[in-house]
Write a protein that holds these residues in place. Structure first.
Motif, PDB file in Angstrom:
ATOM      1  N   MET A 264      93.700 -21.716  77.536  1.00  0.00           N
ATOM      2  CA  MET A 264      93.432 -23.076  78.002  1.00  0.00           C
ATOM      3  C   MET A 264      94.039 -24.114  77.060  1.00  0.00           C
ATOM      4  O   MET A 264      94.509 -25.166  77.486  1.00  0.00           O
ATOM      5  N   GLU A 265      94.031 -23.789  75.772  1.00  0.00           N
ATOM      6  CA  GLU A 265      94.604 -24.716  74.791  1.00  0.00           C
ATOM      7  C   GLU A 265      96.126 -24.796  74.942  1.00  0.00           C
ATOM      8  O   GLU A 265      96.719 -25.876  74.877  1.00  0.00           O
ATOM      9  N   GLN A 266      96.772 -23.655  75.154  1.00  0.00           N
ATOM     10  CA  GLN A 266      98.226 -23.630  75.325  1.00  0.00           C
ATOM     11  C   GLN A 266      98.670 -24.328  76.611  1.00  0.00           C
ATOM     12  O   GLN A 266      99.700 -24.994  76.646  1.00  0.00           O
ATOM     13  N   LYS A 267      97.901 -24.159  77.675  1.00  0.00           N
ATOM     14  CA  LYS A 267      98.240 -24.745  78.970  1.00  0.00           C
ATOM     15  C   LYS A 267      97.763 -26.187  79.111  1.00  0.00           C
ATOM     16  O   LYS A 267      98.097 -26.870  80.082  1.00  0.00           O
ATOM     17  N   GLY A 268      96.976 -26.635  78.147  1.00  0.00           N
ATOM     18  CA  GLY A 268      96.465 -27.995  78.218  1.00  0.00           C
ATOM     19  C   GLY A 268      95.413 -28.182  79.296  1.00  0.00           C
ATOM     20  O   GLY A 268      95.201 -29.308  79.781  1.00  0.00           O
ATOM     21  N   ILE A 269      94.764 -27.092  79.676  1.00  0.00           N
ATOM     22  CA  ILE A 269      93.750 -27.150  80.728  1.00  0.00           C
ATOM     23  C   ILE A 269      92.441 -27.692  80.148  1.00  0.00           C
ATOM     24  O   ILE A 269      91.868 -27.104  79.244  1.00  0.00           O
ATOM     25  N   LEU A 270      91.988 -28.774  80.664  1.00  0.00           N
ATOM     26  CA  LEU A 270      90.673 -29.341  80.352  1.00  0.00           C
ATOM     27  C   LEU A 270      90.561 -29.893  78.936  1.00  0.00           C
ATOM     28  O   LEU A 270      90.094 -31.009  78.725  1.00  0.00           O
ATOM     29  N   LEU A 271      91.028 -29.106  77.949  1.00  0.00           N
ATOM     30  CA  LEU A 271      90.754 -29.458  76.562  1.00  0.00           C
ATOM     31  C   LEU A 271      91.503 -30.701  76.091  1.00  0.00           C
ATOM     32  O   LEU A 271      91.011 -31.425  75.221  1.00  0.00           O
ATOM     33  N   LYS A 272      92.716 -30.971  76.636  1.00  0.00           N
ATOM     34  CA  LYS A 272      93.446 -32.164  76.208  1.00  0.00           C
ATOM     35  C   LYS A 272      92.796 -33.425  76.755  1.00  0.00           C
ATOM     36  O   LYS A 272      92.722 -34.452  76.085  1.00  0.00           O
ATOM     37  N   ARG A 273      92.333 -33.356  77.985  1.00  0.00           N
ATOM     38  CA  ARG A 273      91.675 -34.516  78.587  1.00  0.00           C
ATOM     39  C   ARG A 273      90.263 -34.685  78.068  1.00  0.00           C
ATOM     40  O   ARG A 273      89.768 -35.793  77.919  1.00  0.00           O
ATOM     41  N   PHE A 274      89.607 -33.563  77.809  1.00  0.00           N
ATOM     42  CA  PHE A 274      88.219 -33.603  77.340  1.00  0.00           C
ATOM     43  C   PHE A 274      88.074 -32.712  76.106  1.00  0.00           C
ATOM     44  O   PHE A 274      87.546 -31.603  76.184  1.00  0.00           O
ATOM     45  N   PRO A 275      88.555 -33.173  74.957  1.00  0.00           N
ATOM     46  CA  PRO A 275      88.517 -32.333  73.750  1.00  0.00           C
ATOM     47  C   PRO A 275      87.108 -31.942  73.323  1.00  0.00           C
ATOM     48  O   PRO A 275      86.915 -30.917  72.670  1.00  0.00           O
ATOM     49  N   TRP A 276      86.127 -32.736  73.707  1.00  0.00           N
ATOM     50  CA  TRP A 276      84.743 -32.428  73.361  1.00  0.00           C
ATOM     51  C   TRP A 276      84.212 -31.222  74.124  1.00  0.00           C
ATOM     52  O   TRP A 276      83.140 -30.677  73.794  1.00  0.00           O
ATOM     53  N   SER A 277      84.950 -30.770  75.142  1.00  0.00           N
ATOM     54  CA  SER A 277      84.459 -29.690  76.005  1.00  0.00           C
ATOM     55  C   SER A 277      84.607 -28.309  75.379  1.00  0.00           C
ATOM     56  O   SER A 277      84.071 -27.330  75.901  1.00  0.00           O
ATOM     57  N   ALA A 278      85.347 -28.211  74.273  1.00  0.00           N
ATOM     58  CA  ALA A 278      85.603 -26.891  73.674  1.00  0.00           C
ATOM     59  C   ALA A 278      84.317 -26.161  73.309  1.00  0.00           C
ATOM     60  O   ALA A 278      84.130 -24.986  73.651  1.00  0.00           O
ATOM     61  N   ALA A 279      83.407 -26.852  72.602  1.00  0.00           N
ATOM     62  CA  ALA A 279      82.176 -26.205  72.152  1.00  0.00           C
ATOM     63  C   ALA A 279      81.278 -25.783  73.316  1.00  0.00           C
ATOM     64  O   ALA A 279      80.880 -24.614  73.397  1.00  0.00           O
ATOM     65  N   PRO A 280      80.913 -26.703  74.247  1.00  0.00           N
ATOM     66  CA  PRO A 280      80.036 -26.269  75.352  1.00  0.00           C
ATOM     67  C   PRO A 280      80.671 -25.204  76.238  1.00  0.00           C
ATOM     68  O   PRO A 280      79.964 -24.319  76.741  1.00  0.00           O
ATOM     69  N   LEU A 281      82.002 -25.275  76.430  1.00  0.00           N
ATOM     70  CA  LEU A 281      82.675 -24.276  77.250  1.00  0.00           C
ATOM     71  C   LEU A 281      82.611 -22.910  76.588  1.00  0.00           C
ATOM     72  O   LEU A 281      82.306 -21.893  77.225  1.00  0.00           O
ATOM     73  N   GLN A 282      82.857 -22.875  75.297  1.00  0.00           N
ATOM     74  CA  GLN A 282      82.832 -21.615  74.568  1.00  0.00           C
ATOM     75  C   GLN A 282      81.413 -21.050  74.513  1.00  0.00           C
ATOM     76  O   GLN A 282      81.210 -19.833  74.650  1.00  0.00           O
TER      77      GLN A 282
END
Length: 333
Positions: A264-282
């Motif tokens: 997701m990080e390489q493809k820029g999916i979700l995380l670039k627009r919503f960087p705060w989403s990394a922790a809850p998603l994981q």
């Protein structure tokens, strides 16, 4: 789970229950993996944490009434087992005391998914590594203390030494591997550093915590449950099984998310627009993994494990009847 117990716990003035249930053994066949898995799914069910004090006391009352032969006749076998599972989830099996909430087995999934998720999100900086490894080992210490044996309690000094050594090992492993992989490995490899740290900590924490068993041995019994002695080799096998179970238990939640998060990080999916989403998603991904991994990995080895008499110490083996070919022991969790 908790809201299913809704029966009158009062004792009938005219009739009592005729149920014949062995509450001293699990409901499901422990000689099969599926039976052990079903047992641990009930033990680790996070819904047990939602039970109120009143529901816990009602479950305790039903269990105690049954043991005294005074259970009301309107209580079914399913209701009795639901009460037993809820009672076991909150009260210490030896002392009968209500256990600390986050130290209960039913808290394993929500606590581990949160701590592991944050540990794997914030793994790059030294302060973050130290903080989250410390938090993780502090939680492990609480679990170990909460689930200590009531008959042969683990000394506080032993718990303290185990806590310090495990925290040092986990932090040292994480920091050491971070310094190596940041220059020679791909970002994906770096995401697996927390798993290596947790595995290293388990290899030190559990044997240290149970060091008295390695020195003095653990009780062994024959196939009829008669205690026939104590064995250090049985203790070594039991501890090895627990270490393997704990490491394998951590694998799904710490091996699958890095692949998903790195993609997701390489493809820029979700995380670039919503960087705060990394922790809850994981945390969410790890939670799904742990819901299944925790009970299934607890079930890898039977709780009542066994070994051939030929593997025992000679001084222990010589005291056993010639007809005894296997001995049995509680491996612990």
């Amino acid at each position: 789970m908790a809201d299913q117990i809704a029966v009158d716990s009062g004792v009938s003035s005219t009739t009592t229950s005729t149920l014949k249930v062995n509450l001293d053994a699990p409901r499901f066949d422990q000689s099969t993996f599926s039976g052990r898995a079903k047992h641990f799914f009930t033990i680790t069910d996070p819904r047990n944490l939602l039970a109120t004090s009143g529901q816990l006391e009602e479950a305790k009352s039903l269990v105690l009434q049954y043991r005294l032969g005074k259970l009301a006749s309107n209580v079914t076998e399913d209701q009795l087992w639901q009460a037993k599972n809820l009672y076991d989830s909150a009260f210490h099996p030896d002392t009968g005391e209500k256990m600390f909430l986050i130290g209960r087995m039913s808290a394993q999934v929500p606590m581990n998914m949160t701590i592991t998720g944050l540990m794997m999100t914030f793994y790059k900086t030294t302060p973050a590594v130290i903080f989250w490894q410390w938090i993780n080992q502090s939680f492990n210490a609480i679990v170990n203390y909460t689930n200590r044996s009531g008959d042969s309690p683990i000394p506080v000094r032993t718990l303290g030494i185990s806590y310090v050594l495990a925290t040092t090992a986990a932090t040292g492993t994480a920091l050491g591997l971070n310094s190596v992989v940041k220059n020679i490995a791909s970002p994906l490899i770096g995401r697996y550093v927390p798993f290596a740290a947790v595995a290293a900590a388990n290899c030190i924490n559990i044997p240290c915590m149970r060091s008295r068993e390695l020195t003095n041995g653990i009780p062994i019994s024959d196939e009829n449950g008669n205690r026939v002695g104590e064995s250090r080799r049985a203790a070594s096998l039991a501890i090895t099984q627990v270490v393997v179970s704990r490491i394998v238990m951590a694998m799904p939640g710490m091996a699958v998310p890095p692949i998903i998060m790195n993609y997701m990080e390489q493809k820029g999916i979700l995380l670039k627009r919503f960087p705060w989403s990394a922790a809850p998603l994981q945390i969410g991904i790890i939670g799904v993994c742990l819901v299944f991994a925790t009970p299934l990995c607890c079930a890898i080895f039977p709780q009542k494990s066994s070994m051939s008499v030929t593997l025992l110490e000679s001084e222990v083996r010589d005291k056993l009847p010639a007809s005894t070919t296997r001995v049995y022991f509680n491996k612990g969790l």
